[in-house]
Design an enzyme around this catalytic site. Structure first.
Site, PDB file in Angstrom:
ATOM      1  N   CYS A  52      11.349  14.680   6.307  1.00  0.00           N
ATOM      2  CA  CYS A  52      12.537  13.836   6.423  1.00  0.00           C
ATOM      3  C   CYS A  52      13.461  13.993   5.220  1.00  0.00           C
ATOM      4  O   CYS A  52      14.644  13.666   5.297  1.00  0.00           O
ATOM      5  CB  CYS A  52      12.141  12.371   6.596  1.00  0.00           C
ATOM      6  SG  CYS A  52      11.032  11.749   5.323  1.00  0.00           S
ATOM      7  N   ARG A  54      13.493  17.008   3.066  1.00  0.00           N
ATOM      8  CA  ARG A  54      13.679  18.359   2.544  1.00  0.00           C
ATOM      9  C   ARG A  54      13.474  19.422   3.615  1.00  0.00           C
ATOM     10  O   ARG A  54      12.804  19.186   4.623  1.00  0.00           O
ATOM     11  CB  ARG A  54      12.734  18.622   1.379  1.00  0.00           C
ATOM     12  CG  ARG A  54      11.264  18.657   1.724  1.00  0.00           C
ATOM     13  CD  ARG A  54      10.393  18.970   0.498  1.00  0.00           C
ATOM     14  NE  ARG A  54      10.564  17.981  -0.553  1.00  0.00           N
ATOM     15  CZ  ARG A  54      11.278  18.163  -1.659  1.00  0.00           C
ATOM     16  NH1 ARG A  54      11.879  19.321  -1.863  1.00  0.00           N
ATOM     17  NH2 ARG A  54      11.386  17.215  -2.567  1.00  0.00           N
ATOM     18  N   SER A  99       9.617  14.679  -5.129  1.00  0.00           N
ATOM     19  CA  SER A  99       9.707  13.815  -3.950  1.00  0.00           C
ATOM     20  C   SER A  99      10.697  12.682  -4.175  1.00  0.00           C
ATOM     21  O   SER A  99      10.935  12.261  -5.311  1.00  0.00           O
ATOM     22  CB  SER A  99       8.334  13.222  -3.621  1.00  0.00           C
ATOM     23  OG  SER A  99       7.405  14.231  -3.302  1.00  0.00           O
ATOM     24  N   ASP A 105       1.703  11.017  -1.872  1.00  0.00           N
ATOM     25  CA  ASP A 105       0.681  11.993  -1.483  1.00  0.00           C
ATOM     26  C   ASP A 105       1.023  12.764  -0.213  1.00  0.00           C
ATOM     27  O   ASP A 105       0.410  13.794   0.067  1.00  0.00           O
ATOM     28  CB  ASP A 105      -0.665  11.290  -1.265  1.00  0.00           C
ATOM     29  CG  ASP A 105      -1.237  10.723  -2.554  1.00  0.00           C
ATOM     30  OD1 ASP A 105      -0.983  11.320  -3.616  1.00  0.00           O
ATOM     31  OD2 ASP A 105      -1.926   9.689  -2.496  1.00  0.00           O
ATOM     32  N   GLY A 180       3.885   5.826  16.375  1.00  0.00           N
ATOM     33  CA  GLY A 180       2.500   5.630  15.957  1.00  0.00           C
ATOM     34  C   GLY A 180       1.895   6.822  15.261  1.00  0.00           C
ATOM     35  O   GLY A 180       0.676   6.920  15.148  1.00  0.00           O
ATOM     36  N   GLY A 181       2.754   7.729  14.766  1.00  0.00           N
ATOM     37  CA  GLY A 181       2.252   8.908  14.063  1.00  0.00           C
ATOM     38  C   GLY A 181       1.932   8.605  12.611  1.00  0.00           C
ATOM     39  O   GLY A 181       1.673   7.461  12.229  1.00  0.00           O
ATOM     40  N   GLU A 182       1.974   9.654  11.782  1.00  0.00           N
ATOM     41  CA  GLU A 182       1.619   9.493  10.363  1.00  0.00           C
ATOM     42  C   GLU A 182       2.522   8.483   9.669  1.00  0.00           C
ATOM     43  O   GLU A 182       2.046   7.593   8.964  1.00  0.00           O
ATOM     44  CB  GLU A 182       1.707  10.847   9.645  1.00  0.00           C
ATOM     45  CG  GLU A 182       1.362  10.763   8.161  1.00  0.00           C
ATOM     46  CD  GLU A 182       1.558  12.082   7.428  1.00  0.00           C
ATOM     47  OE1 GLU A 182       1.229  12.131   6.232  1.00  0.00           O
ATOM     48  OE2 GLU A 182       2.046  13.046   8.043  1.00  0.00           O
ATOM     49  N   MET A 183       3.837   8.615   9.867  1.00  0.00           N
ATOM     50  CA  MET A 183       4.760   7.709   9.188  1.00  0.00           C
ATOM     51  C   MET A 183       4.633   6.289   9.722  1.00  0.00           C
ATOM     52  O   MET A 183       4.652   5.316   8.953  1.00  0.00           O
ATOM     53  CB  MET A 183       6.200   8.215   9.348  1.00  0.00           C
ATOM     54  CG  MET A 183       7.185   7.528   8.417  1.00  0.00           C
ATOM     55  SD  MET A 183       6.879   7.892   6.681  1.00  0.00           S
ATOM     56  CE  MET A 183       7.476   9.580   6.584  1.00  0.00           C
ATOM     57  N   GLY A 184       4.507   6.152  11.037  1.00  0.00           N
ATOM     58  CA  GLY A 184       4.335   4.829  11.627  1.00  0.00           C
ATOM     59  C   GLY A 184       3.078   4.145  11.117  1.00  0.00           C
ATOM     60  O   GLY A 184       3.063   2.926  10.883  1.00  0.00           O
TER      61      GLY A 184
END
Length: 424
Positions: A52, A54, A99, A105, A180-184
């Site tokens: 999101c 880079r 970052s 991480d 519902g993925g990694e970011m969610g």
């Protein structure tokens, strides 16, 4: 300037530090398969990393080749680094010092997935592989030696902090997480620590929404119930991986009509936070009465506070990154020398086969056993004769004496008599 790397390596980078969210979207490659097909015709190895915040392209090739390729793809404005500068950039990237949220991480997992993506398209060669894997290992090591990621926020938890900052607090609030993925998951876990009235989770896969809702003791909602759920919520944080918009302005405007208390002249305020890339929420939603829309660009205030809090650890990490570079160069040249010696053995094998066949043609009545003996003999001689030369090439490369390594290879292949002695 002395050349320290045995082969070319280059990185193209565009990130949050230089470009806003909308402009950064112009650097992305929507069709990954087409990108890899075109790039693999030019570069032996190529890796694409898109997050999101880079877009990074690592290639086994020169900066000029990479620049020409990107211009051919109508991608202008990338910063391009080569050689040691490219390796240093990868170390800084993995350490989390580049970052938006210093020390987060997630970049390590993103780099691993970029490698897997390249492997799935058969574009990850020995050079790009050693670059990413070495950088990732150093990134893990730096986190173990510093506190750069201790208590650090992710993009997901930064969105929760932003919501808290804008709402005063989140006590008693209803929050909807779209995705519902990694970011969610990161968003939902950060919300668990707040004194909320309810957390709703919706996702394209309802089963995934159920799993996440069970983990955080929230409530899973089907995606076709998105707008009714928005009507119940005070804050919506959207972070899907969808290539299209999820929340549209016209449907949101209708939903806002359901957010009036009796005697109210205006609907209850709704805060939307879109941290997806590409965007989940129609930008026109910010014009809907009663709605505030925030995006990744608005997380910079959280990022600046995070940087100030981690300044000392960031400086410590920078020292470790610089200290890691010499070993990175050795690992890089070791991998590159492997390619060189492989070419050397291929060249020698072609000569061996040719000369062996000439000898066998002179032995007209040679039986299969004799042919086998001659084949074994010539093969053993070739390996023995090249063994010391190959070791010298590898040793020279690891010591960053790339000139000697290249002279050795050229001298052998061209048939020149060359003796290079090293002083003890």
């Amino acid at each position: 300037m002395t050349r320290t790397l045995l082969t070319d390596i280059a990185v193209a980078t565009a990130d949050h530090s230089k470009y806003g969210e909308e402009v950064l979207g112009l650097f992305r490659f929507k069709d990954e398969t087409a990108f890899f097909e075109k790039a693999s015709k030019i570069f032996p190895g190529v890796v694409l990393l898109e997050t999101c915040n880079r877009v990074e392209i690592l290639v086994h090739g020169s900066a000029k080749q990479l620049r020409d390729f990107l211009h051919g793809e109508q991608r202008f404005g990338f910063d391009i680094l080569e050689g040691e500068a490219a390796l240093m950039h990868l170390l800084e990237l993995a350490a989390g010092t580049k970052s938006m949220i210093i020390g987060e991480d997630q970049i390590l997992g993103q780099m691993r997935r970029a490698l897997l993506l390249a492997e799935s398209h058969d574009t990850n060669d020995v050079i790009t592989d050693v670059c990413l894997n070495t950088a990732i290992r150093e990134g893990v090591s730096i986190r173990q030696k510093t506190s750069i990621n201790k208590g650090a926020v992710s993009i997901g938890s930064a969105a929760v902090l932003l919501a808290e900052e804008l709402m005063g607090d989140l006590d008693g609030k209803n929050i909807l997480v779209v995705g519902g993925g990694e970011m969610g998951t990161l968003v939902a876990r950060a919300l668990c620590e707040k004194n909320l009235r309810a957390i709703y989770v919706t996702n394209r896969s309802f089963d995934r929404a159920v799993l996440l809702a069970e983990e955080i003791k929230g409530r899973a909602m089907r995606l076709d119930q998105l707008y009714p759920c928005i009507a119940l919520s005070d804050v919506v944080i959207s972070c899907t991986g969808a290539p299209h918009l999820i929340i549209h302005a016209d449907e949101l405007a209708e939903t806002m009509n359901e957010r009036f208390w009796p005697l109210d002249l205006e609907p209850r305020h709704l805060l939307l936070i879109d941290i997806a890339q590409p965007r989940d929420i129609d930008d026109a939603c910010r014009d809907v009465p009663g709605v505030s829309l925030k995006t990744l660009d608005d997380l910079k205030s959280i990022s600046e506070k995070n940087l100030a809090a981690r300044k000392t650890e960031c400086e410590h990490a920078d020292v470790l990154v610089k200290a890691a570079l010499p070993e990175f160069i050795k690992a890089f040249n070791r991998a590159a020398s492997g390619d060189l010696t492989k070419n050397l053995y291929t060249w020698a094998e072609e000569i061996r086969q040719r000369e062996k066949n000439k000898a066998l043609s002179r032995l007209r009545d040679a039986d299969p056993y004799l042919e086998s003996v001659i084949d074994d003999l010539t093969s053993a001689l070739t390996k023995k004769l090249l063994e010391d030369a190959a070791k010298s090439i590898r040793a020279s490369a690891e010591c960053t004496d790339t000139q000697t390594a290249e002279i050795l290879l050229k001298a052998i292949i061209s048939g020149e008599v060359s003796c290079i002695r090293r002083s003890e």
